[in-house]
Each structure stands twice: as C-alpha cells, then as structure tokens.
Scaffold this active site. Structure first.
Site, short mmCIF file in Angstrom:
data_model
loop_
_atom_site.label_atom_id
_atom_site.label_comp_id
_atom_site.label_asym_id
_atom_site.label_seq_id
_atom_site.Cartn_x
_atom_site.Cartn_y
_atom_site.Cartn_z
N HIS A 1 48.77 107.48 10.79
CA HIS A 1 50.02 107.55 11.54
C HIS A 1 51.13 106.72 10.89
O HIS A 1 52.30 106.85 11.26
CB HIS A 1 49.81 107.13 13.00
N ASP B 1 42.38 108.60 11.70
CA ASP B 1 43.59 107.80 11.49
C ASP B 1 43.48 106.91 10.25
O ASP B 1 43.91 105.76 10.26
CB ASP B 1 43.92 106.95 12.72
N SER C 1 49.90 98.03 12.08
CA SER C 1 49.06 99.20 11.82
C SER C 1 48.77 99.33 10.34
O SER C 1 49.68 99.31 9.51
CB SER C 1 49.74 100.47 12.32
#
Length: 443
Positions: free
Chosen positions: A98, A128, A202
C-alpha cells in the site's frame, strides 16, 4: 561588623554562584554499565529508508451546468512511507504494497541522505508486501531473525518515518502473536506490538534487541484515524521473506493449494453428525488428482489444525493455507470417525488462469484478465496487464483494477463477465481500486 548589616550579608551570600555540579547520569551502577539501545541502533539504522511516492489519481467524470458529462483531469498525489534494506548487494528493499502499489515514481532516501530512484520488482496486494530495487554502493542491510521464535513479552523496536519526521525510533513489547481476522489484508498473521507505529511507519522495521528484523510494520488501530494508541501490527519477517523469494523467482506469489472445499464445523452440524468436535472445518469436497486426494483426505474429515496451529473456522483455514507457498509440505491434523490423525501433503500451485480481454468483448482488447479471489472466494475479475494504447487504458482502466460489476449486475468471475457482456454495445463497468469504487463506461 555592625549588627544592622548582618541580614544584607546573608542575602548576598545566597546570591553568590555555587560550585558547578554535574547532573549527568553515571556511566554505570554497581559496576554494571547502564543499558542502552544506542549501540544496536547505530549499526542497523542505515538499513531503514524513507520512501516518497508520486501517483496519478483518476478523478472520474463530472457534469457541467448544462448536464453534459466531461472527464476531470487527473491529479498528482504524494505519499510517504518506510522500507528496510534486506539485500545490500542486490539493492533489495522490503516495504508495504500500500506504500508503493499505484506509484508512478518512487524515491528512496537513505540514512546518509542519499536520494535514489527505486523500481518495483514485484508487489503482492494480498499480503501487503512489495519488493523494491535501487542501484547504489555501500548499502547496509538489516539482519533477519526467525519470527517464528518470537514470544509475547519480547522487547521490540519500531523504526520508520512517521508523520514525515524522518528516522524515528520507538520501543515496546510483543503484545500478541498470530492476529487474524482484522480485515486489514486478505492473509493475516500479524505481530501485535505497543511500540508506537504511526502514519508513515508503514513498511518500516520491527527489530528485536539484537537488531534483527522480526517484522515489517504495516497498520495500527486508531479510533481517530491519525495516531497511535498502543495497538500496532507488523507482518512477520518469515512471511515477508517468503513473498520476496517468490517474487524474485516467479515475478509473483504462487500460493499453495490442496484441492478441497470446507465449511465451518458448527455445534448444530456436530450434533447432526454425532461428533463432539464443534470447532474447525469439515471437508465437503475433494478434487480428484490434487494434493488432498493424493494424501488421503476425505469428505467429512474434520480439520482441526494446520502445521500445528489450531483451525477454529473457515476464516482460519483460508488464511493459514493462503500463507503457505506452492510446492511446500504441510501437516493437516484432522478427525475421522472419532480418531485423530496427521496427514502430510505437498501443495500444488494455485495458479489462476489468465485470459485475453478480447475473448470476452471487443472493447476489452489489449488487456489480460484473471479471476480475483478474496479470502478464497470469487470476488471479481482483475486486470493483470494493460496495453497503454488500448481503449480500456484510454477510458481510465489500470493494471490492478478489479472489475466487480457490469451495469446493475455483480461480476464475481470471468464467466459472469463474459455472460453479461454478450451483445453489449457499451460496457458500464464498476471498478474496485484501492478500496474505492468507480464507474467507467467503455464505448
């Protein structure tokens, strides 16, 4: 000295500068040096990078004052994240899908402030995980640990780029292991930690106190949607490394398949079958010639564990099986006629057939499609390849888009899309892209 000057002298003496005293912490206590994470962080910090991306976002179609439709111009969107160098010689970086999934341009900033252009080697939306590559010398990789050996209570450190602040370190413990069913990714087996993870973290590193990589930070629970409340999640490095190896070998992730279908084992079903087991999954069908059939798994077997991990329901089964690579061996623990047994099986590749779009409809010429599965169930048709000059590209479709509807009807697989598209002069397609839905009309 006259008595009347005594109070003045006392006041002046209080104002005189006192001898300087040190307020620094002692270097050791009772002969033992004070603990510090600094030496470990100094070694591995060069292996954590900042990632900046630029993406072009389709703004869809609008209507003017007279009701005429027109296409809004696309706009550029910038975002930030983190990454971890895992192979210094090849310049490989692990991050989240992402973070870079729809990026047109990716810039990696190293700890020494060097800025490098990165390319996407491969990306897996279901787990992911994305793999980037940079060309540079004198890179430093973060060593990896065996995340299967993590225990609840182990100390961990999160390193990343929260809120665009740059290189930031937070610490905490492993709060839980094997977190599933959160709806964050299709396949979930998260490490939960209270080390502060915030937007921008992230793709960053979760390391143990030896400076070994145990996870890739990926998500938080945040009621307000902006900050950390002590519940963060990381993808175990064993899982991320497996994805990386498959991407490097095949260009994609090839998940394993057993060739069977299951349903939840409920209390009502247990009573109907006369068994005591009310959790797990019950095998409903076994495909002939596939691994489950070859290993001896039969309909009405009740699966209670996979590779030693308990299976509570169908969600557990889909998730845990989906994390296993093709050609790997698994141990299925099951109940048959009241007897518990372990069966070993070698998984086959759950390859999804790709077909040319023109075989479905002329307007889809120049694109390649495959069935899209979510948690093991048909959930649409994914565009895997798209020619830049195709009609579909001109109307705004992109590689990675999932076609979920045609007009008012739901599209679950290629067969449904083909049936609905028959005889249509225009295709009003409902598209799922980055958790948002769009309506595009191909003419």
């Amino acid at each position: 000295m006259p008595a009347k000057f005594a109070p003045l002298l006392l006041i002046c003496s209080l104002l005189l500068p006192l001898p300087a005293t040190s307020a620094a912490l002692p270097s050791e206590v009772d002969g033992q040096p004070l603990p510090s994470l600094a030496p470990m962080l100094e070694k591995i910090s060069p292996g954590i990078v900042n990632i900046a991306t630029t993406a072009t976002v389709d703004r869809g179609v609008a209507r003017d004052f007279f009701g005429f439709r027109y296409r809004l111009p696309p706009r550029k969107v910038n975002s930030l994240g983190s990454g971890v160098i895992v192979d210094a010689e090849k310049g490989l970086i692990l991050t989240n899908h992402h973070v870079v999934g729809v990026a047109d341009e990716i810039t990696v900033t190293l700890f020494d402030n060097r800025e490098l252009k990165a390319t996407v080697v491969g990306s897996d939306k279901e787990s992911d995980i994305a793999v980037l590559k940079v060309e540079a010398k004198n890179l430093i990789a973060v060593p990896m640990s065996d995340s299967d050996k993590l225990r609840v209570g182990d100390f961990v450190v999160a390193i990343g780029n929260p809120f665009s602040l740059g290189h930031t370190v937070t610490s905490g413990i492993v709060s839980a292991l094997g977190r599933q069913g959160l709806g964050i990714e299709q396949y979930e087996d998260f490490i939960q930690t209270d080390a502060a993870i915030n937007p921008g973290n992230s793709g960053g590193a979760l390391v143990n106190l030896r400076g070994e990589l145990v996870g890739i930070n990926t998500a938080i629970v945040s009621p307000g949607g902006t900050g950390n409340i002590g519940i963060g999640f990381a993808i175990p490095i064993n899982q991320a490394w497996n994805v990386l190896q498959q991407i490097m070998q095949f260009g994609e992730v090839r998940r394993g398949a057993l060739g069977l279908s299951v349903n939840d084992m409920t209390r009502e079903l247990a009573e109907a079958l006369g068994v005591a087991q009310s959790s797990g999954v019950i095998v409903t069908t076994v495909s002939e010639g596939l691994p489950a059939d070859k290993a001896g798994i039969k309909p009405y077997d009740i699966i209670v564990a996979l590779n030693g991990r308990a299976i509570r329901n169908r969600g557990d089964w889909t998730n845990q099986l989906g994390l296993q690579p093709s050609e790997s061996w698994v141990t299925v623990e099951l109940l048959r006629d009241g007897k518990r047994m372990n069966i070993r099986a070698k998984l086959s590749a759950s390859a999804i057939e790709r077909i040319a779009g023109e075989s479905i409809h002329p307007l889809l010429e120049g694109i390649t499609l495959r069935n899209y599965l979510r948690r093991g169930e048909p959930a649409g048709v994914e565009i895997t390849e798209l020619q830049p000059r195709s009609r579909a590209a001109q109307y705004g479709l992109r590689s990675g888009d999932v076609l979920i509807g045609l007009g008012r009807y739901r599209v679950e697989d290629i067969g449904a899309l083909k049936e609905l598209a028959k005889g249509q002069r225009a295709l009003p397609i409902n598209v799922l892209r980055d958790d948002n839905t769009y309506l595009l009309v191909l003419k």
